[in-house]
Design an enzyme around this catalytic site. Structure first.
Site, short mmCIF file in Angstrom:
data_model
loop_
_atom_site.label_atom_id
_atom_site.label_comp_id
_atom_site.label_asym_id
_atom_site.label_seq_id
_atom_site.Cartn_x
_atom_site.Cartn_y
_atom_site.Cartn_z
N PRO A 103 37.31 27.98 35.60
CA PRO A 103 38.43 28.76 35.05
C PRO A 103 38.31 30.24 35.42
O PRO A 103 37.20 30.79 35.43
CB PRO A 103 38.30 28.56 33.54
CG PRO A 103 37.38 27.42 33.34
CD PRO A 103 36.53 27.29 34.57
N VAL A 104 39.45 30.85 35.72
CA VAL A 104 39.46 32.26 36.14
C VAL A 104 39.49 33.17 34.91
O VAL A 104 40.07 32.81 33.87
CB VAL A 104 40.71 32.51 37.02
CG1 VAL A 104 40.87 33.98 37.37
CG2 VAL A 104 40.61 31.68 38.30
N ALA A 106 37.38 33.92 32.68
CA ALA A 106 36.86 33.29 31.48
C ALA A 106 35.37 33.54 31.28
O ALA A 106 34.75 32.98 30.40
CB ALA A 106 37.13 31.78 31.54
N GLY A 107 34.79 34.36 32.14
CA GLY A 107 33.36 34.66 32.00
C GLY A 107 32.45 33.63 32.63
O GLY A 107 31.25 33.64 32.41
N LEU A 108 33.02 32.73 33.43
CA LEU A 108 32.21 31.67 34.03
C LEU A 108 31.86 31.94 35.49
O LEU A 108 31.34 31.07 36.19
CB LEU A 108 32.91 30.31 33.91
CG LEU A 108 33.04 29.77 32.48
CD1 LEU A 108 33.71 28.41 32.48
CD2 LEU A 108 31.68 29.64 31.81
N SER A 110 33.84 32.75 38.19
CA SER A 110 34.66 32.15 39.25
C SER A 110 34.71 33.02 40.50
O SER A 110 34.62 32.51 41.62
CB SER A 110 36.08 31.86 38.75
OG SER A 110 36.73 33.07 38.43
N ALA A 112 32.55 35.30 41.73
CA ALA A 112 31.29 35.30 42.48
C ALA A 112 31.08 33.94 43.14
O ALA A 112 30.60 33.86 44.28
CB ALA A 112 30.12 35.63 41.56
N ALA A 113 31.47 32.86 42.45
CA ALA A 113 31.26 31.52 43.01
C ALA A 113 32.13 31.31 44.25
O ALA A 113 31.67 30.72 45.25
CB ALA A 113 31.54 30.45 41.96
N ASP A 154 25.91 37.95 38.05
CA ASP A 154 26.73 36.77 38.36
C ASP A 154 26.41 36.23 39.76
O ASP A 154 26.15 35.04 39.93
CB ASP A 154 28.23 37.11 38.29
CG ASP A 154 28.73 37.25 36.86
OD1 ASP A 154 27.90 37.41 35.95
OD2 ASP A 154 29.96 37.20 36.66
C1 MEV Z 1 29.51 39.42 33.33
O1 MEV Z 1 29.23 38.06 33.56
C2 MEV Z 1 28.35 40.10 32.70
C3 MEV Z 1 28.55 41.59 32.37
O2 MEV Z 1 27.31 42.05 31.85
C4 MEV Z 1 28.94 42.39 33.59
C5 MEV Z 1 27.80 42.51 34.60
O3 MEV Z 1 26.64 42.38 34.25
O4 MEV Z 1 28.13 42.79 35.77
C6 MEV Z 1 29.61 41.77 31.31
#
Ligand code: MEV
Length: 314
Positions: A103-104, A106-108, A110, A112-113, A154
């Site tokens: 999912p875009v 969403a902190g997963l 996407s 970087a992957a 990431d």
């Molecule tokens: C993002 O997955 C994690 C953060 O700490 C940003 C980063 O470290 O680049 C919010």
């Protein structure tokens, strides 16, 4: 003569501890999520001059020649940085097809992957697969365009595809979990680009440096303790530290009513701990299951999660 296709793949990720503080040099812990993935399939483009690159990413509505995309576009940037890392200017004409189940916003991980998948697929197809360190560097360069000041966590966890203890600018440290980690990931359904929350934390830190540096250092201490607890397989302590980390993320002002409600629901349903994961404000939270993850997933869905995912990190 038929020419083989090149493929590149990369998993998603979640941050277990230390998001945001990682940008300021504190340690953070992240693990790959194998249930979701980005892929790049690279094939020759016949009857086209060398250097011609066609890029297709149906999920985001892209089907075009690379030079029609803005140079800052993440797909264009990933291809450009990959070719630069390889020292190639006019590669064989190719089609790169990108797809992803991550999912875009969403902190997963996407973004970087997708970059990692392109770097692997394209360099592999051209016969000079980039080393992991170079793949990670390509994805980091793309992250810098879009995230402003990423820590690099990431691209690191996604490239190396194993649990990482990450400190910005330092060599990779991996570690072993003393027991498998039974995680439920739940989506608030609220998209939240990391760039925005990272920028907001930066502005807040600039306004009140001492207060924010104290919070970052407290998060750093939690992360250090969490590494020990993870190595020992002490899940009760891991869960307690997740709760403490979430409270500090609230103080950094990156939680949200939706995240707090789901975190409370997870704890109410017996999770050992729960916290937001990644940039915050929306996106995902993680909950550490004490027993049956299905019951925890049901409780999170009843409390409004738009999607849940169970993953075991070993
Ligand atoms: C993002 O997955 C994690 C953060 O700490 C940003 C980063 O470290 O680049 C919010």
């Amino acid at each position: 003569m038929s020419m083989p296709a090149g493929t590149g793949a990369a998993p998603g990720k979640v941050i277990l501890f230390g998001e945001h503080a990682a940008v300021y040099g504190q340690p953070a812990i992240a693990v790959p999520v194998q249930q979701v993935a980005a892929r790049a399939l690279v094939r020759p483009l016949f009857n086209a001059p060398s250097g011609r690159i066609r890029i297709q990413a149906p999920e985001v509505g892209v089907d075009t020649e690379l030079d029609q995309l803005d140079g800052q576009h993440p797909l264009a940037a990933a291809v450009r940085f990959t070719l630069e890392a390889m020292g190639v200017q006019h590669p064989l004409a190719v089609t790169i097809k990108v797809s992803s189940t991550i999912p875009v916003a969403a902190g997963l991980g996407s973004g970087a992957a997708v970059s990692v998948a392109i770097a692997r697929g394209l360099s592999g197809f051209l016969g000079h697969p980039l080393a992991d360190e170079q793949v990670s560097a390509v994805a980091f360069e793309v992250e810098k365009i879009h995230h402003g000041t990423p820590s690099g966590i990431d691209n690191t966890v996604i490239t190396y595809n194993q649990p990482v203890y990450f400190i910005k600018g330092q060599p990779l440290q991996t570690f072993r979990l003393g027991a498998p980690l039974n995680l439920v990931i739940a989506d608030t359904g609220v998209p939240s680009p990391t760039k925005i929350t990272v920028g907001d934390v930066r502005a807040a830190w600039q306004a009140e440096p001492a207060r924010y540096e104290t919070l970052f250092a407290e998060i750093g201490e939690i992360t250090k303790a969490a590494r020990r607890a993870l190595e020992q397989g002490d899940m009760g302590t891991v869960g307690e530290l997740m709760n403490q980390n979430h409270a500090l993320l609230q103080q950094l002002n990156v939680s949200s009513p939706e995240l707090d409600a789901l975190v409370a629901a997870a704890r109410g349903a017996g999770a050992l701990g729960a916290k937001l994961s990644g940039g915050g404000r929306g996106g995902n939270l993680i909950a550490l299951a004490a027993g049956d993850p299905a019951a925890l997933q049901t409780a999170l869905q009843a409390a409004g999660a738009s999607a849940t995912l169970h993953t075991v990190v070993a």
